[in-house]
Design a protein around this motif. Structure first.
Motif, PDB file in Angstrom:
ATOM      1  N   ALA A 194       0.825  -1.209   0.000  1.00  0.00           N
ATOM      2  CA  ALA A 194       0.000   0.000   0.000  1.00  0.00           C
ATOM      3  C   ALA A 194       0.857   1.256   0.000  1.00  0.00           C
ATOM      4  CB  ALA A 194      -0.930  -0.008   1.212  1.00  0.00           C
ATOM      5  N   LEU A 195       1.930   1.265   0.790  1.00  0.00           N
ATOM      6  CA  LEU A 195       2.798   2.446   0.846  1.00  0.00           C
ATOM      7  C   LEU A 195       3.485   2.682  -0.490  1.00  0.00           C
ATOM      8  CD1 LEU A 195       4.034   4.683   2.599  1.00  0.00           C
ATOM      9  CD2 LEU A 195       5.840   3.073   3.235  1.00  0.00           C
ATOM     10  N   THR A 196       4.024   1.611  -1.073  1.00  0.00           N
ATOM     11  CA  THR A 196       4.740   1.748  -2.348  1.00  0.00           C
ATOM     12  C   THR A 196       3.809   2.198  -3.469  1.00  0.00           C
ATOM     13  OG1 THR A 196       6.265  -0.007  -1.667  1.00  0.00           O
ATOM     14  CG2 THR A 196       6.216   0.566  -3.996  1.00  0.00           C
ATOM     15  N   LEU A 197       2.711   1.467  -3.665  1.00  0.00           N
ATOM     16  CA  LEU A 197       1.805   1.784  -4.772  1.00  0.00           C
ATOM     17  C   LEU A 197       1.041   3.078  -4.529  1.00  0.00           C
ATOM     18  CD1 LEU A 197       0.368  -1.763  -5.589  1.00  0.00           C
ATOM     19  CD2 LEU A 197       2.214  -0.530  -6.740  1.00  0.00           C
ATOM     20  N   GLY A 198       0.700   3.363  -3.267  1.00  0.00           N
ATOM     21  CA  GLY A 198      -0.027   4.598  -2.967  1.00  0.00           C
ATOM     22  C   GLY A 198       0.797   5.840  -3.244  1.00  0.00           C
ATOM     23  N   VAL A 199       2.064   5.817  -2.856  1.00  0.00           N
ATOM     24  CA  VAL A 199       2.947   6.966  -3.098  1.00  0.00           C
ATOM     25  C   VAL A 199       3.184   7.146  -4.599  1.00  0.00           C
ATOM     26  CG1 VAL A 199       5.282   7.864  -2.773  1.00  0.00           C
ATOM     27  CG2 VAL A 199       4.046   6.867  -0.840  1.00  0.00           C
ATOM     28  N   ILE A 200       3.465   6.045  -5.300  1.00  0.00           N
ATOM     29  CA  ILE A 200       3.707   6.133  -6.750  1.00  0.00           C
ATOM     30  C   ILE A 200       2.462   6.666  -7.463  1.00  0.00           C
ATOM     31  CG2 ILE A 200       4.110   4.761  -8.824  1.00  0.00           C
ATOM     32  CD1 ILE A 200       5.873   2.929  -7.160  1.00  0.00           C
ATOM     33  N   ALA A 201       1.292   6.187  -7.077  1.00  0.00           N
ATOM     34  CA  ALA A 201       0.052   6.632  -7.728  1.00  0.00           C
ATOM     35  C   ALA A 201      -0.197   8.109  -7.490  1.00  0.00           C
ATOM     36  CB  ALA A 201      -1.123   5.806  -7.209  1.00  0.00           C
ATOM     37  N   ALA A 202       0.121   8.606  -6.289  1.00  0.00           N
ATOM     38  CA  ALA A 202      -0.108  10.026  -5.990  1.00  0.00           C
ATOM     39  C   ALA A 202       0.898  10.918  -6.718  1.00  0.00           C
ATOM     40  CB  ALA A 202      -0.017  10.248  -4.482  1.00  0.00           C
ATOM     41  N   VAL A 203       2.161  10.503  -6.716  1.00  0.00           N
ATOM     42  CA  VAL A 203       3.193  11.311  -7.382  1.00  0.00           C
ATOM     43  C   VAL A 203       2.977  11.334  -8.894  1.00  0.00           C
ATOM     44  CG1 VAL A 203       5.673  11.471  -7.843  1.00  0.00           C
ATOM     45  CG2 VAL A 203       4.873  10.939  -5.539  1.00  0.00           C
ATOM     46  N   LYS A 204       2.556  10.198  -9.448  1.00  0.00           N
ATOM     47  CA  LYS A 204       2.314  10.094 -10.900  1.00  0.00           C
ATOM     48  C   LYS A 204       0.812  10.153 -11.202  1.00  0.00           C
ATOM     49  CE  LYS A 204       6.683   9.356 -11.807  1.00  0.00           C
ATOM     50  NZ  LYS A 204       7.513  10.317 -12.599  1.00  0.00           N
ATOM     51  N   ALA A 205       0.103  11.053 -10.522  1.00  0.00           N
ATOM     52  CA  ALA A 205      -1.351  11.131 -10.664  1.00  0.00           C
ATOM     53  C   ALA A 205      -1.747  11.405 -12.111  1.00  0.00           C
ATOM     54  CB  ALA A 205      -1.904  12.231  -9.761  1.00  0.00           C
TER      55      ALA A 205
ATOM     56  N   ALA B 297      -5.209  -3.040  -1.192  1.00  0.00           N
ATOM     57  CA  ALA B 297      -5.877  -2.225  -2.214  1.00  0.00           C
ATOM     58  C   ALA B 297      -6.627  -1.059  -1.588  1.00  0.00           C
ATOM     59  CB  ALA B 297      -6.825  -3.101  -3.020  1.00  0.00           C
ATOM     60  N   ALA B 298      -7.348  -1.327  -0.501  1.00  0.00           N
ATOM     61  CA  ALA B 298      -8.115  -0.259   0.155  1.00  0.00           C
ATOM     62  C   ALA B 298      -7.196   0.790   0.769  1.00  0.00           C
ATOM     63  CB  ALA B 298      -9.014  -0.865   1.235  1.00  0.00           C
ATOM     64  N   MET B 299      -6.135   0.354   1.440  1.00  0.00           N
ATOM     65  CA  MET B 299      -5.214   1.304   2.070  1.00  0.00           C
ATOM     66  C   MET B 299      -4.438   2.095   1.034  1.00  0.00           C
ATOM     67  SD  MET B 299      -3.790  -0.793   5.377  1.00  0.00           S
ATOM     68  CE  MET B 299      -2.918   0.654   5.971  1.00  0.00           C
ATOM     69  N   MET B 300      -4.127   1.478  -0.099  1.00  0.00           N
ATOM     70  CA  MET B 300      -3.429   2.196  -1.174  1.00  0.00           C
ATOM     71  C   MET B 300      -4.282   3.355  -1.677  1.00  0.00           C
ATOM     72  SD  MET B 300      -2.445   0.808  -4.959  1.00  0.00           S
ATOM     73  CE  MET B 300      -4.156   0.994  -5.457  1.00  0.00           C
ATOM     74  N   GLN B 301      -5.577   3.127  -1.864  1.00  0.00           N
ATOM     75  CA  GLN B 301      -6.461   4.184  -2.346  1.00  0.00           C
ATOM     76  C   GLN B 301      -6.581   5.312  -1.318  1.00  0.00           C
ATOM     77  OE1 GLN B 301      -7.657   4.441  -5.346  1.00  0.00           O
ATOM     78  NE2 GLN B 301      -6.918   2.448  -6.024  1.00  0.00           N
ATOM     79  N   ARG B 302      -6.646   4.953  -0.032  1.00  0.00           N
ATOM     80  CA  ARG B 302      -6.742   5.993   1.005  1.00  0.00           C
ATOM     81  C   ARG B 302      -5.459   6.808   1.084  1.00  0.00           C
ATOM     82  NH1 ARG B 302      -9.613   1.939   3.786  1.00  0.00           N
ATOM     83  NH2 ARG B 302      -7.794   1.277   4.981  1.00  0.00           N
TER      84      ARG B 302
ATOM     85  N   TYR C 165      -3.196   4.917 -13.344  1.00  0.00           N
ATOM     86  CA  TYR C 165      -4.323   4.108 -13.793  1.00  0.00           C
ATOM     87  C   TYR C 165      -4.048   2.612 -13.606  1.00  0.00           C
ATOM     88  CZ  TYR C 165      -5.758   8.510 -15.943  1.00  0.00           C
ATOM     89  OH  TYR C 165      -6.108   9.812 -16.149  1.00  0.00           O
ATOM     90  N   THR C 166      -2.783   2.214 -13.789  1.00  0.00           N
ATOM     91  CA  THR C 166      -2.436   0.803 -13.606  1.00  0.00           C
ATOM     92  C   THR C 166      -2.563   0.389 -12.143  1.00  0.00           C
ATOM     93  OG1 THR C 166      -0.884   0.914 -15.467  1.00  0.00           O
ATOM     94  CG2 THR C 166      -0.646  -0.936 -13.935  1.00  0.00           C
ATOM     95  N   THR C 167      -2.047   1.224 -11.230  1.00  0.00           N
ATOM     96  CA  THR C 167      -2.160   0.906  -9.801  1.00  0.00           C
ATOM     97  C   THR C 167      -3.625   0.929  -9.355  1.00  0.00           C
ATOM     98  OG1 THR C 167      -1.769   3.246  -9.246  1.00  0.00           O
ATOM     99  CG2 THR C 167       0.135   1.770  -9.242  1.00  0.00           C
ATOM    100  N   ALA C 168      -4.422   1.856  -9.939  1.00  0.00           N
ATOM    101  CA  ALA C 168      -5.848   1.892  -9.601  1.00  0.00           C
ATOM    102  C   ALA C 168      -6.546   0.613 -10.059  1.00  0.00           C
ATOM    103  CB  ALA C 168      -6.512   3.103 -10.237  1.00  0.00           C
ATOM    104  N   PHE C 169      -6.167   0.141 -11.245  1.00  0.00           N
ATOM    105  CA  PHE C 169      -6.751  -1.108 -11.754  1.00  0.00           C
ATOM    106  C   PHE C 169      -6.390  -2.280 -10.845  1.00  0.00           C
ATOM    107  CE2 PHE C 169      -6.147  -4.988 -14.304  1.00  0.00           C
ATOM    108  CZ  PHE C 169      -7.450  -5.181 -14.750  1.00  0.00           C
ATOM    109  N   ILE C 170      -5.133  -2.325 -10.406  1.00  0.00           N
ATOM    110  CA  ILE C 170      -4.699  -3.390  -9.493  1.00  0.00           C
ATOM    111  C   ILE C 170      -5.490  -3.316  -8.191  1.00  0.00           C
ATOM    112  CG2 ILE C 170      -2.750  -4.245  -8.115  1.00  0.00           C
ATOM    113  CD1 ILE C 170      -0.903  -3.301 -10.383  1.00  0.00           C
TER     114      ILE C 170
ATOM    115  N   LEU D 119       0.423  10.096   6.345  1.00  0.00           N
ATOM    116  CA  LEU D 119       0.505   8.779   6.968  1.00  0.00           C
ATOM    117  C   LEU D 119      -0.435   8.605   8.161  1.00  0.00           C
ATOM    118  CD1 LEU D 119       4.318   7.910   6.920  1.00  0.00           C
ATOM    119  CD2 LEU D 119       2.499   6.843   5.595  1.00  0.00           C
ATOM    120  N   ASN D 120      -1.028   9.706   8.640  1.00  0.00           N
ATOM    121  CA  ASN D 120      -1.877   9.601   9.829  1.00  0.00           C
ATOM    122  C   ASN D 120      -2.988   8.555   9.684  1.00  0.00           C
ATOM    123  OD1 ASN D 120      -0.280  11.519  10.972  1.00  0.00           O
ATOM    124  ND2 ASN D 120      -1.905  12.978  11.395  1.00  0.00           N
ATOM    125  N   PRO D 121      -3.851   8.658   8.668  1.00  0.00           N
ATOM    126  CA  PRO D 121      -4.883   7.616   8.532  1.00  0.00           C
ATOM    127  C   PRO D 121      -4.293   6.253   8.206  1.00  0.00           C
ATOM    128  CG  PRO D 121      -4.902   9.090   6.633  1.00  0.00           C
ATOM    129  CD  PRO D 121      -4.005   9.718   7.642  1.00  0.00           C
TER     130      PRO D 121
END
Length: 342
Positions: free
Chosen positions: A130-141, A218-223, A147-152, A260-262
């Motif tokens: 979640a940390l890896t994919l969430g950060v990458i998805a936010a930086v490369k919004a 998946a849920a934590m990555m989106q949050r 879109y690939t991480t969102a699909f995953i 990182l709080n939530p």
């Protein structure tokens, strides 16, 4: 000093909460009419098995099931004397499993540690992914990476755990030669811990960890992505970049720390969610965790076994909440432990 006082006060609060939760669990388990022995007595009387009736009546008295419900709870807790004196949870006696005809401690002994091990490995997997994919998805919004991480993520949320377990059960063994079924090779069951047994457990953990942790990751990555995107849009980010701070350093030092709080607060709810989510997976993969035992205990109204397992899950929930509260206080300087709002 404030941190130690806070941990102490939270521990006392946690124990009181656990006491209330244990009473509610015991009450709810006994809400359906009858119990294991009552149902057995009705069946024995219907078939005329008088010897079995006498034995069941003896067990009802032996384990205080002929007492009022409030007294049954106090005896099970160890706060009131039963037929054998003070002999309950507080004294380290977890009760008797009527379904398995054995002490609860024997039924859940190794299963407890395997359950904890599986859930700890799942939590590590969830947070790393979640940390890896969430950060990458936010930086490369709004890029193909996002879109690939969102699909995953959506795929992980939409796929039922038991179905994913069946898929990996087949393809993981066929193409990757991963061990399937159980959390160790059969020859290591009931054997003392050794290097070979530990290696077997680690190999068997791969598929269950992935299956149980996919939806949570998946849920934590989106949050995390949503929270980090909100922080990246704040004025202090543009100010830091304008002053020449490297983007990577700025990301780690300010927005990610605030986002990182939530992410950290989810620890309290993640542990019980992992256990409840692994019950069907444990049945499908034949895992030696407390999940199948809980399912059997609830179906057969084996109240002492079911109550202990549910209290154990509640204990993990409270421990997770305590850990998340302490980590939040250490992570976020805006949180002041022990300070009253003026």
């Amino acid at each position: 000093m404030k941190l130690l006082l806070y941990i102490g006060s939270r521990t006392v609060s946690m124990l009181l909460t656990l006491l209330v939760v244990s009473a509610l669990i015991f009450l709810i388990i006994n809400l359906p009419p009858g119990d294991y022995l009552t149902n057995q007595l009705a069946e024995l009387r219907a078939t005329g098995q008088e010897a079995g009736v006498a034995k069941a009546e003896f067990l009802r008295h032996e384990y205080a099931l002929d007492q009022p419900l409030w007294r049954q709870y106090l005896i099970w807790l160890g706060a009131a004397p039963g037929p054998h004196g003070f002999n309950g949870l507080l004294q380290g006696q977890f009760g008797w499993s009527f379904e398995f005809s054995a002490p609860v401690s024997e039924i859940v002994g190794e299963a407890l540690w395997l359950t904890i091990l599986l859930n700890l490995s799942t939590i590590v997997f969830v947070y790393v992914m979640a940390l890896t994919l969430g950060v990458i998805a936010a930086v490369k919004a709004r890029s193909w990476i996002d879109y690939t991480t969102a699909f995953i993520g959506y795929l992980g949320l939409a796929t039922p755990n038991f179905l994913l377990a069946l898929i990996l059960f087949y393809y993981g063994h066929k193409y990757l030669d991963l061990p399937i079924g159980g959390l160790m090779a059969p020859e290591f069951e009931n054997e003392p811990m050794s290097f070979e047994k530990a290696r077997s457990i680690l190999a068997h953990l791969i598929i269950p960890t992935f299956v149980v942790g996919t939806a949570g990751a998946a849920a934590m990555m989106q949050r995390l992505r949503a929270s980090l995107l909100d922080e990246l849009s704040r004025p202090y980010v543009e100010t830091a970049i304008a002053k020449g701070m490297p983007p990577a350093r700025m990301l780690v030092k300010y927005p990610l720390r605030a986002a990182l709080n939530p992410f950290v607060a989810d620890i309290g709810t993640l542990l019980p969610a992992m256990i409840s989510g692994s019950v069907l997976v444990s049945v499908v993969l034949g895992l030696q965790t407390i999940g199948p035992a809980l399912l059997t205990a609830l179906k057969t109204q084996d109240q002492f076994l079911a109550a202990f397992i549910l209290v154990f899950v509640a204990f993990l929930t409270l421990i997770g909440t305590l850990v998340s509260d302490v980590l939040l206080a250490m992570l976020d300087p805006r949180i002041r432990i022990g300070e009253k709002r003026k």
